[in-house]
Design a protein around this motif. Structure first.
Motif, PDB file in Angstrom:
ATOM      1  N   ARG A 121       4.803   5.050  11.181  1.00 38.39           N
ATOM      2  CA  ARG A 121       5.326   4.058  12.117  1.00 38.39           C
ATOM      3  C   ARG A 121       6.723   4.476  12.565  1.00 38.39           C
ATOM      4  O   ARG A 121       7.366   5.312  11.943  1.00 38.39           O
ATOM      5  CB  ARG A 121       5.380   2.675  11.457  1.00 38.39           C
ATOM      6  CG  ARG A 121       6.352   2.579  10.291  1.00 38.39           C
ATOM      7  CD  ARG A 121       6.416   1.151   9.767  1.00 38.39           C
ATOM      8  NE  ARG A 121       7.373   1.016   8.680  1.00 38.39           N
ATOM      9  CZ  ARG A 121       7.092   1.142   7.398  1.00 38.39           C
ATOM     10  NH1 ARG A 121       5.848   1.428   7.033  1.00 38.39           N
ATOM     11  NH2 ARG A 121       8.015   0.995   6.476  1.00 38.39           N
ATOM     12  N   GLU A 122       7.186   3.864  13.643  1.00 36.42           N
ATOM     13  CA  GLU A 122       8.505   4.190  14.176  1.00 36.42           C
ATOM     14  C   GLU A 122       9.606   3.413  13.465  1.00 36.42           C
ATOM     15  O   GLU A 122       9.409   2.270  13.049  1.00 36.42           O
ATOM     16  CB  GLU A 122       8.557   3.861  15.670  1.00 36.42           C
ATOM     17  CG  GLU A 122       7.658   4.716  16.520  1.00 36.42           C
ATOM     18  CD  GLU A 122       7.710   4.298  17.972  1.00 36.42           C
ATOM     19  OE1 GLU A 122       8.407   4.970  18.754  1.00 36.42           O
ATOM     20  OE2 GLU A 122       7.061   3.305  18.328  1.00 36.42           O
ATOM     21  N   ARG A 123      10.764   4.047  13.360  1.00 38.78           N
ATOM     22  CA  ARG A 123      11.954   3.334  12.895  1.00 38.78           C
ATOM     23  C   ARG A 123      12.428   2.419  14.012  1.00 38.78           C
ATOM     24  O   ARG A 123      12.420   2.780  15.184  1.00 38.78           O
ATOM     25  CB  ARG A 123      13.063   4.320  12.526  1.00 38.78           C
ATOM     26  CG  ARG A 123      12.729   5.224  11.360  1.00 38.78           C
ATOM     27  CD  ARG A 123      13.838   6.222  11.113  1.00 38.78           C
ATOM     28  NE  ARG A 123      15.008   5.588  10.517  1.00 38.78           N
ATOM     29  CZ  ARG A 123      16.247   6.055  10.637  1.00 38.78           C
ATOM     30  NH1 ARG A 123      16.475   7.122  11.373  1.00 38.78           N
ATOM     31  NH2 ARG A 123      17.248   5.451  10.049  1.00 38.78           N
ATOM     32  N   THR A 140      10.901   0.278  20.637  1.00 42.04           N
ATOM     33  CA  THR A 140      10.655   1.671  20.291  1.00 42.04           C
ATOM     34  C   THR A 140       9.961   2.383  21.448  1.00 42.04           C
ATOM     35  O   THR A 140       9.313   1.757  22.297  1.00 42.04           O
ATOM     36  CB  THR A 140       9.776   1.787  19.035  1.00 42.04           C
ATOM     37  OG1 THR A 140       8.477   1.258  19.317  1.00 42.04           O
ATOM     38  CG2 THR A 140      10.404   1.045  17.855  1.00 42.04           C
ATOM     39  N   ALA A 141      10.102   3.692  21.473  1.00 42.41           N
ATOM     40  CA  ALA A 141       9.481   4.486  22.532  1.00 42.41           C
ATOM     41  C   ALA A 141       7.958   4.379  22.480  1.00 42.41           C
ATOM     42  O   ALA A 141       7.296   4.371  23.517  1.00 42.41           O
ATOM     43  CB  ALA A 141       9.917   5.946  22.414  1.00 42.41           C
ATOM     44  N   LEU A 258      10.207   8.747  12.555  1.00 38.10           N
ATOM     45  CA  LEU A 258       8.937   8.167  12.121  1.00 38.10           C
ATOM     46  C   LEU A 258       8.907   8.082  10.597  1.00 38.10           C
ATOM     47  O   LEU A 258       9.466   8.942   9.915  1.00 38.10           O
ATOM     48  CB  LEU A 258       7.764   9.004  12.629  1.00 38.10           C
ATOM     49  CG  LEU A 258       7.672   9.153  14.148  1.00 38.10           C
ATOM     50  CD1 LEU A 258       6.676  10.246  14.513  1.00 38.10           C
ATOM     51  CD2 LEU A 258       7.268   7.842  14.804  1.00 38.10           C
ATOM     52  N   ILE A 259       8.242   7.066  10.089  1.00 36.24           N
ATOM     53  CA  ILE A 259       8.177   6.837   8.646  1.00 36.24           C
ATOM     54  C   ILE A 259       6.702   6.753   8.222  1.00 36.24           C
ATOM     55  O   ILE A 259       5.961   5.929   8.746  1.00 36.24           O
ATOM     56  CB  ILE A 259       8.880   5.524   8.251  1.00 36.24           C
ATOM     57  CG1 ILE A 259      10.330   5.530   8.743  1.00 36.24           C
ATOM     58  CG2 ILE A 259       8.830   5.308   6.745  1.00 36.24           C
ATOM     59  CD1 ILE A 259      11.020   4.189   8.596  1.00 36.24           C
ATOM     60  N   PRO A 260       6.242   7.594   7.293  1.00 36.53           N
ATOM     61  CA  PRO A 260       4.863   7.486   6.806  1.00 36.53           C
ATOM     62  C   PRO A 260       4.557   6.093   6.249  1.00 36.53           C
ATOM     63  O   PRO A 260       5.396   5.478   5.591  1.00 36.53           O
ATOM     64  CB  PRO A 260       4.797   8.553   5.704  1.00 36.53           C
ATOM     65  CG  PRO A 260       5.812   9.569   6.124  1.00 36.53           C
ATOM     66  CD  PRO A 260       6.937   8.769   6.728  1.00 36.53           C
ATOM     67  N   GLU A 261       3.362   5.596   6.531  1.00 40.14           N
ATOM     68  CA  GLU A 261       2.927   4.254   6.093  1.00 40.14           C
ATOM     69  C   GLU A 261       2.417   4.324   4.653  1.00 40.14           C
ATOM     70  O   GLU A 261       1.228   4.537   4.418  1.00 40.14           O
ATOM     71  CB  GLU A 261       1.801   3.754   7.007  1.00 40.14           C
ATOM     72  CG  GLU A 261       2.238   3.448   8.415  1.00 40.14           C
ATOM     73  CD  GLU A 261       2.620   1.984   8.591  1.00 40.14           C
ATOM     74  OE1 GLU A 261       2.889   1.317   7.576  1.00 40.14           O
ATOM     75  OE2 GLU A 261       2.643   1.530   9.738  1.00 40.14           O
ATOM     76  N   ASN A 262       3.310   4.127   3.691  1.00 35.81           N
ATOM     77  CA  ASN A 262       2.925   4.349   2.296  1.00 35.81           C
ATOM     78  C   ASN A 262       3.111   3.148   1.380  1.00 35.81           C
ATOM     79  O   ASN A 262       3.266   3.304   0.172  1.00 35.81           O
ATOM     80  CB  ASN A 262       3.680   5.562   1.737  1.00 35.81           C
ATOM     81  CG  ASN A 262       2.943   6.854   2.028  1.00 35.81           C
ATOM     82  OD1 ASN A 262       1.802   7.033   1.600  1.00 35.81           O
ATOM     83  ND2 ASN A 262       3.558   7.738   2.777  1.00 35.81           N
TER      84      ASN A 262
END
Length: 425
Positions: A121-123, A140-141, A258-262
């Protein structure tokens, strides 16, 4: 509660999940379920209508939806089960998964193996704490991309983009083509963080300014965004007083990482890498939980979907080996180290005795751009295993290389990877 049983469950129906499921089916896994929370398969690719996908994997240039459709069609023609609009709520230690959707309500899935492919997901603004008011027009873009490409909506007339990540660069071009005045891209670092080709094709070709070593220090506006104040930053990335400049705009797009969905992975107990923010894995993409695999952007953020697909196929084959009981127990674990010029390396460790795959593919990102460097791979005996020349390396472009399995022996306990500028002759 309804209960289902499968050999393999894949969480995520984007490019990673689709490729992993298909590869597992190709390798003999019969009962496979893909759970996707969106109402359709394909993930983020469905809103990426620009071209540039598939050059490595299919040897042809495709748009995002075209690339996704190749795998969606293959899944629909197979006997792989799919549940869209399905949210996985929890993964239990006894190989049970709790999920919910409108048709089944809350239900339980038993499985022999699990592949995590939830993407990233986006920051948001909250993650970077931009000072100022909270007017409409800041997004976000990726949200803007969804509005334009899926909904047919234009987010604003005068746009500033913060961050030179690939989505931001692509949206600069996309909005310009729609007649929007894109006033510029503001980047905190002294270099663009996206792919070089995107900077050239999306900014340079459209004369869109890129301000490096700048940031936004204040947002202006009450109901709707009216403008932003930007300033140059020093080597510590702090704003330099006296360099402030006001830019009027009605929309601010954030392309700041971007941040992995964890969340599911962490709750289950997967070891998480502090840099990638994805699970720690070996070359088979096995996490520290033997029946759980991870691939794609949930593992580390990729720049090319072609690499996502290839990595997902590794996880799919390895999951099939586990389910078919042909996997070899890890008897000799080799830890991967890297020098300070490298941000991270995936996989973080490998099995010295697994010779099923002839090569191990490594992915890494450098911390800073550089030219004319050498990538050197050594074992714990200081023996050089690989010595590769790289003309250009930069953080926005993933560096990949293949290490022949035959170079990793039962006596190997660690491998070190370094990148350094070539010595002048």
């Amino acid at each position: 509660m309804k209960k289902l049983e499968y050999d393999l469950v894949v969480i995520g129906g984007g490019p990673a999940g689709l490729a992993a499921a298909l590869e597992a089916r190709k390798n003999g896994v019969k009962k496979i379920l893909i759970c996707e929370r969106a109402p359709y398969l394909g993930g983020i690719l469905q809103q990426c209508i620009h071209n540039g996908f598939g050059l490595q994997y299919f040897k042809e240039e495709l748009t995002g939806p075209e690339y996704a459709s190749r795998f969606i069609d293959a899944v629909e023609q197979s006997d792989i089960d799919v549940k869209v609009g399905t949210m996985v709520m929890e993964i239990l230690e006894d190989k049970k998964i709790i999920a919910v959707n409108r048709e089944d309500g809350m239900f339980e899935i038993g499985t022999k193996a699990l592949i995590l492919a939830m993407g990233c997901r986006e920051r948001t603004r909250g993650a970077i704490t931009i000072p100022g008011s909270r007017p409409a027009g800041i997004m976000t873009a990726g949200t803007a991309q969804s509005y334009v490409n899926l909904e047919g909506l234009i987010p604003g007339k005068e746009v500033v983009i913060l961050g030179s990540g690939d989505i931001g660069l692509i949206m600069a071009r996309r909005l310009t083509l729609e007649g929007v005045n894109v006033k510029g891209v503001i980047e905190l670092m002294p270099y663009s963080t996206g792919l070089i080709r995107n900077k050239v094709q999306c900014l340079d070709d459209f004369n869109i300014p890129l301000l490096l070593s700048h940031s936004i220090v204040e947002v202006h506006g009450k109901d709707r965004l009216e403008g932003v104040t930007i300033a140059r930053v020093d080597q510590r990335l702090k704003p330099i007083q006296g360099t402030e400049q006001y830019v009027s705009c009605d929309t601010l797009l954030l392309s700041v990482g971007l941040i992995p969905e964890n969340e599911l992975s962490s709750k289950l107990g997967c070891e998480i890498d502090t840099v990638t923010r994805g699970p720690v894995v070996n070359e088979k993409r096995i996490t520290n939980i033997p029946w759980v695999f991870a691939c794609g952007n949930v593992l580390h953020v990729h720049d090319l979907v072609d690499n996502v697909t290839q990595e997902a196929e590794i996880a799919g084959r390895a999951a099939a080996d586990l389910i078919n009981q042909t996997a070899i127990e890890v008897e000799k674990d080799v830890v991967i180290h890297h020098d300070q010029n490298i941000g991270y390396v995936v996989p973080q460790h490998i099995d010295a005795l697994n010779n099923k795959e002839k090569t191990v593919k490594f992915f890494l990102r450098v911390k800073n751009p550089d030219e004319h460097v050498r990538l050197v791979v050594k074992d714990n005996f200081d023996q050089v295993l690989l010595n590769l020349k790289k003309t250009i390396v930069e953080p926005g472009t993933m560096v990949t290389f293949n290490l022949p399995r035959e170079l990793v022996t039962k006596d190997t306990s660690s491998i070190s990877i370094s990148i350094a500028r070539e010595q002048a002759k």
